[in-house]
Scaffold this motif. Structure first.
Motif, PDB file in Angstrom:
ATOM      1  N   ALA A  53      28.792  33.744  40.301  1.00 42.03           N
ATOM      2  CA  ALA A  53      28.302  35.189  41.095  1.00 42.03           C
ATOM      3  C   ALA A  53      28.824  36.278  39.894  1.00 42.03           C
ATOM      4  O   ALA A  53      30.005  36.060  39.403  1.00 42.03           O
ATOM      5  CB  ALA A  53      28.910  34.967  42.499  1.00 42.03           C
ATOM      6  N   GLU A  54      29.243  37.754  40.739  1.00 40.04           N
ATOM      7  CA  GLU A  54      29.448  38.543  39.989  1.00 40.04           C
ATOM      8  C   GLU A  54      30.632  38.956  40.525  1.00 40.04           C
ATOM      9  O   GLU A  54      31.079  38.352  41.615  1.00 40.04           O
ATOM     10  CB  GLU A  54      29.063  39.639  40.238  1.00 40.04           C
ATOM     11  N   GLY A  55      31.922  38.648  39.908  1.00 44.58           N
ATOM     12  CA  GLY A  55      33.053  38.481  40.413  1.00 44.58           C
ATOM     13  C   GLY A  55      33.585  39.998  40.331  1.00 44.58           C
ATOM     14  O   GLY A  55      33.117  40.712  39.895  1.00 44.58           O
ATOM     15  N   SER A  56      34.674  40.269  40.934  1.00 46.24           N
ATOM     16  CA  SER A  56      35.853  41.433  40.586  1.00 46.24           C
ATOM     17  C   SER A  56      36.978  41.755  40.196  1.00 46.24           C
ATOM     18  O   SER A  56      37.593  40.795  39.754  1.00 46.24           O
ATOM     19  CB  SER A  56      36.517  42.277  41.946  1.00 46.24           C
ATOM     20  N   ALA A  57      36.650  42.569  39.215  1.00 47.85           N
ATOM     21  CA  ALA A  57      37.116  42.846  38.055  1.00 47.85           C
ATOM     22  C   ALA A  57      38.800  42.989  38.145  1.00 47.85           C
ATOM     23  O   ALA A  57      39.429  42.208  37.579  1.00 47.85           O
ATOM     24  CB  ALA A  57      36.934  43.465  36.773  1.00 47.85           C
ATOM     25  N   ASP A  58      39.108  43.602  39.406  1.00 46.08           N
ATOM     26  CA  ASP A  58      40.164  44.417  39.133  1.00 46.08           C
ATOM     27  C   ASP A  58      40.603  42.763  40.759  1.00 46.08           C
ATOM     28  O   ASP A  58      41.763  42.539  39.739  1.00 46.08           O
ATOM     29  CB  ASP A  58      40.324  45.341  40.873  1.00 46.08           C
ATOM     30  N   ARG A  59      40.269  41.611  41.189  1.00 43.92           N
ATOM     31  CA  ARG A  59      40.644  40.976  42.090  1.00 43.92           C
ATOM     32  C   ARG A  59      41.490  39.688  40.446  1.00 43.92           C
ATOM     33  O   ARG A  59      41.496  39.283  40.534  1.00 43.92           O
ATOM     34  CB  ARG A  59      39.298  40.313  42.613  1.00 43.92           C
ATOM     35  N   MET A  60      40.399  39.966  39.707  1.00 43.86           N
ATOM     36  CA  MET A  60      40.802  39.425  38.044  1.00 43.86           C
ATOM     37  C   MET A  60      42.437  39.827  38.041  1.00 43.86           C
ATOM     38  O   MET A  60      42.729  39.231  37.708  1.00 43.86           O
ATOM     39  CB  MET A  60      39.732  39.218  37.189  1.00 43.86           C
TER      40      MET A  60
ATOM     41  N   LEU B 223      44.252  43.451  27.354  1.00 46.58           N
ATOM     42  CA  LEU B 223      42.869  42.908  27.505  1.00 46.58           C
ATOM     43  C   LEU B 223      42.014  43.305  28.514  1.00 46.58           C
ATOM     44  O   LEU B 223      40.658  43.546  28.661  1.00 46.58           O
ATOM     45  CB  LEU B 223      42.725  41.521  26.681  1.00 46.58           C
ATOM     46  N   LEU B 224      42.407  42.776  29.646  1.00 49.43           N
ATOM     47  CA  LEU B 224      41.364  42.763  30.954  1.00 49.43           C
ATOM     48  C   LEU B 224      41.276  44.353  31.268  1.00 49.43           C
ATOM     49  O   LEU B 224      41.068  44.727  32.348  1.00 49.43           O
ATOM     50  CB  LEU B 224      42.468  42.067  32.157  1.00 49.43           C
ATOM     51  N   SER B 225      42.328  45.240  30.750  1.00 43.82           N
ATOM     52  CA  SER B 225      42.347  46.827  31.145  1.00 43.82           C
ATOM     53  C   SER B 225      40.504  46.975  30.603  1.00 43.82           C
ATOM     54  O   SER B 225      40.210  48.366  31.241  1.00 43.82           O
ATOM     55  CB  SER B 225      42.878  47.743  30.762  1.00 43.82           C
ATOM     56  N   PHE B 226      39.983  46.352  29.441  1.00 44.85           N
ATOM     57  CA  PHE B 226      38.479  46.426  29.163  1.00 44.85           C
ATOM     58  C   PHE B 226      37.437  46.145  29.538  1.00 44.85           C
ATOM     59  O   PHE B 226      36.316  45.895  29.302  1.00 44.85           O
ATOM     60  CB  PHE B 226      38.207  46.672  27.485  1.00 44.85           C
ATOM     61  N   VAL B 227      37.912  45.443  30.626  1.00 42.42           N
ATOM     62  CA  VAL B 227      37.079  44.771  31.449  1.00 42.42           C
ATOM     63  C   VAL B 227      36.643  45.602  32.756  1.00 42.42           C
ATOM     64  O   VAL B 227      36.859  45.718  33.690  1.00 42.42           O
ATOM     65  CB  VAL B 227      37.455  42.925  31.836  1.00 42.42           C
ATOM     66  N   ASP B 228      35.183  45.679  32.288  1.00 42.82           N
ATOM     67  CA  ASP B 228      34.064  46.797  33.689  1.00 42.82           C
ATOM     68  C   ASP B 228      33.683  45.280  34.458  1.00 42.82           C
ATOM     69  O   ASP B 228      33.848  45.798  35.582  1.00 42.82           O
ATOM     70  CB  ASP B 228      33.565  47.197  33.434  1.00 42.82           C
ATOM     71  N   SER B 229      32.880  44.928  34.152  1.00 46.69           N
ATOM     72  CA  SER B 229      32.599  43.529  35.011  1.00 46.69           C
ATOM     73  C   SER B 229      32.336  42.726  34.652  1.00 46.69           C
ATOM     74  O   SER B 229      32.670  42.232  33.863  1.00 46.69           O
ATOM     75  CB  SER B 229      31.196  43.974  35.447  1.00 46.69           C
ATOM     76  N   THR B 230      32.941  41.477  35.585  1.00 42.32           N
ATOM     77  CA  THR B 230      32.953  40.412  35.113  1.00 42.32           C
ATOM     78  C   THR B 230      32.342  39.097  36.195  1.00 42.32           C
ATOM     79  O   THR B 230      31.631  39.347  36.802  1.00 42.32           O
ATOM     80  CB  THR B 230      34.611  39.536  35.542  1.00 42.32           C
ATOM     81  N   LEU B 231      31.793  38.544  35.430  1.00 37.33           N
ATOM     82  CA  LEU B 231      30.894  36.837  36.252  1.00 37.33           C
ATOM     83  C   LEU B 231      32.231  35.660  36.506  1.00 37.33           C
ATOM     84  O   LEU B 231      32.961  35.371  36.111  1.00 37.33           O
ATOM     85  CB  LEU B 231      29.860  36.277  34.953  1.00 37.33           C
ATOM     86  N   LYS B 232      32.097  35.127  38.002  1.00 37.78           N
ATOM     87  CA  LYS B 232      32.466  34.235  38.495  1.00 37.78           C
ATOM     88  C   LYS B 232      32.472  33.129  38.778  1.00 37.78           C
ATOM     89  O   LYS B 232      31.480  32.942  39.165  1.00 37.78           O
ATOM     90  CB  LYS B 232      33.109  34.676  39.565  1.00 37.78           C
ATOM     91  N   TRP B 233      32.236  32.137  38.097  1.00 40.44           N
ATOM     92  CA  TRP B 233      32.207  30.343  37.870  1.00 40.44           C
ATOM     93  C   TRP B 233      33.031  29.562  39.156  1.00 40.44           C
ATOM     94  O   TRP B 233      34.185  29.890  39.024  1.00 40.44           O
ATOM     95  CB  TRP B 233      32.175  29.722  36.642  1.00 40.44           C
TER      96      TRP B 233
END
Ligand code: FAD
Length: 410
Positions: free
Chosen positions: A267-274, A288-298
């Motif tokens: 599912a779509e994961g929350s980048a802030d939560r990550m 590195l993680l500051s560049f992530v706008d959106s993430t997938l969560k498995w």
């Protein structure tokens, strides 16, 4: 402990005599369910072996998620043998080494050379985008298969054998291959009861960052300039990061405890939560993680090895995640599915009489099940090793890894 997959490279050679282009003189109509990497590899290998293949996929189009995948020498060797060597070279990155670091300060604890894989195992180690690997497998399978998209299999008659599609259409064949993934319907048919995959306690965030963002940052530039795969080990969590697509994209997978919040398995994961979940990792990770706008969560699932992959009729058989889902901590899930296909195709190229089918299918299970069961077990073992809490056991692990690193770099 050897955290790598190189040892697996010997497997295919041990388990099969080389397929030499032989065609079965008795031709089957094989119904493959699932157009993942396993289903496509099966379509290629069975078609190449002389059989007619129809492949059913519930999705309306062919696609793969936006994430990277490691292709270890046991698989690159097969893909080259099948003629995809040049295609692989065009879209992959060859890592020089795997480096493990401490999560909180980035201190290097392990170094394993990967640039010598070709010398050692006869084929390179690659990093690739999943969509690119899927496309390579699709191109290999396409000449041999009839692909039916939007064709969800809702029922199987193992004796006829036939599959029933959601539309009500019934398609008959001679052999059904369940390559329908971790939530396999066909597995229930083979076992005679449902046996859902089990949560492993872990989940994965996955994200891809354009490499130019790293190249513009002096602290991160090295991750692209030097093609190493970097792993950070922390308590209950780890990260793997590497370049893909000719170093134009940077792939990052972040493993953390599964908090049960995801309904679906991806599912779509929350980048802030990550970012919050990895806030205690070294500053370069946080950057590195500051560049992530959106993430997938498995949600990561696996299961105990099955006792059998074959229906008593010998006309339905499982392949890939449908029978051996595993944690990705040895990067072997797709690899094992592709090896399954190679072995099955090789065996069924020997079919001269329908009466041999039972023996050949049994040989497939006998060759494959112990190897995949061991890989499932080792992937679980890596979960414990990678995720040790800070303390004496972790210190012992790091000391052992450092010793091996010194020997490797000497
Ligand atoms: P799937 O890819 O799940 O394909 C099953 C297909 O069947 C799907 O297309 C689905 O739509 C279709 N389907 C399902 N049910 C039906 C039905 N009833 N009718 C019709 N179609 C149906 N492996 C590696 O080798 N190297 C790695 O580096 C690696 N990294 C990973 C990282 C992560 C975070 C994860 C989660 C996995 C990783 N893996 C890796 C594992 C790998 O992704 C899987 O093992 C592999 O994709 C399994 O392929 P498959 O073809 O068996 O199943």
């Amino acid at each position: 402990h050897q955290p790598l997959n190189a040892a697996n490279a010997e497997g295919v050679a041990k388990h099969t005599t080389l397929y030499d282009g032989r065609k079965a003189s008795h031709r089957l109509h094989v119904l493959v369910v699932g157009c993942g990497m396993g289903g496509l590899a099966a379509a290629h290998c069975l078609g190449q072996a002389g059989h007619k293949v129809t492949l059913f996929e519930s999705a309306a189009s062919i696609s793969e998620v936006g994430a990277g995948i490691q292709v270890t020498p046991n698989v690159s060797r097969l893909l080259r043998r099948w003629g995809a060597g040049e295609a692989l070279e065009r879209v992959t990155v060859r890592p020089e080494a795997l480096v493990f670091r401490r999560y909180e300060d980035g201190d290097r604890v392990a170094y394993t050379r990967l640039s010598n894989m070709e010398e050692q195992y006869g084929a390179p180690y690659y990093h690739i985008h999943r969509a690119d690997l899927h496309k390579i497998l699709y191109d290999l399978a396409a000449p041999f298969m009839t692909l039916r998209l939007k064709a969800t299999v809702v029922g199987v008659d193992p004796n006829t054998p036939s599959v029933t599609l959601a539309s009500g259409e019934v398609v008959r064949g001679d052999l059904i291959i369940g390559a329908d993934g971790v939530k396999s319907l066909i597995q229930g048919v083979v076992l005679g009861h449902t046996n859902p995959a089990e949560p492993t306690g872990d989940a994965a965030y996955r994200a891809i960052i354009p490499s130019h963002l790293l190249l513009n940052d002096p602290d991160l530039k090295g991750f692209v300039d030097i093609p190493e795969m970097t792993g950070w080990m922390g308590p209950g969590r780890h990260i793997m990061a590497y370049s893909i697509r000719a170093k134009k994209e940077f792939n990052i997978v972040l493993i953390h405890p599964d908090n049960g919040s995801v309904e679906s398995w991806n599912a779509e994961g929350s980048a802030d939560r990550m970012r919050a979940d990895f806030a205690d990792f070294e500053p370069r990770v946080r950057k590195l993680l500051s560049f992530v706008d959106s993430t997938l969560k498995w949600r990561l699932m696996d299961r105990q090895p099955l006792k059998t992959w074959i229906h008593p009729s010998s006309k339905v058989v499982l392949l890939g995640d449908a029978c051996h889902p595993m944690l990705p901590y040895r990067a072997q899930g797709a690899a094992m599915a592709i090896e399954d296909a190679a072995v099955l195709g090789n065996l069924l190229s020997r079919l001269t009489d329908p009466a041999q089918l039972k023996t050949l299918i049994q040989a497939y299970e006998d060759l494959r099940l112990p190897r995949t069961a061991e890989t499932q077990r080792q992937s679980r073992l890596n979960q414990k090793i990678f995720h040790l809490p800070d303390g004496p056991e972790q210190e012992k692990r790091d000391a052992g890894m450092r010793q091996a690193m010194e020997a490797e770099l000497r």
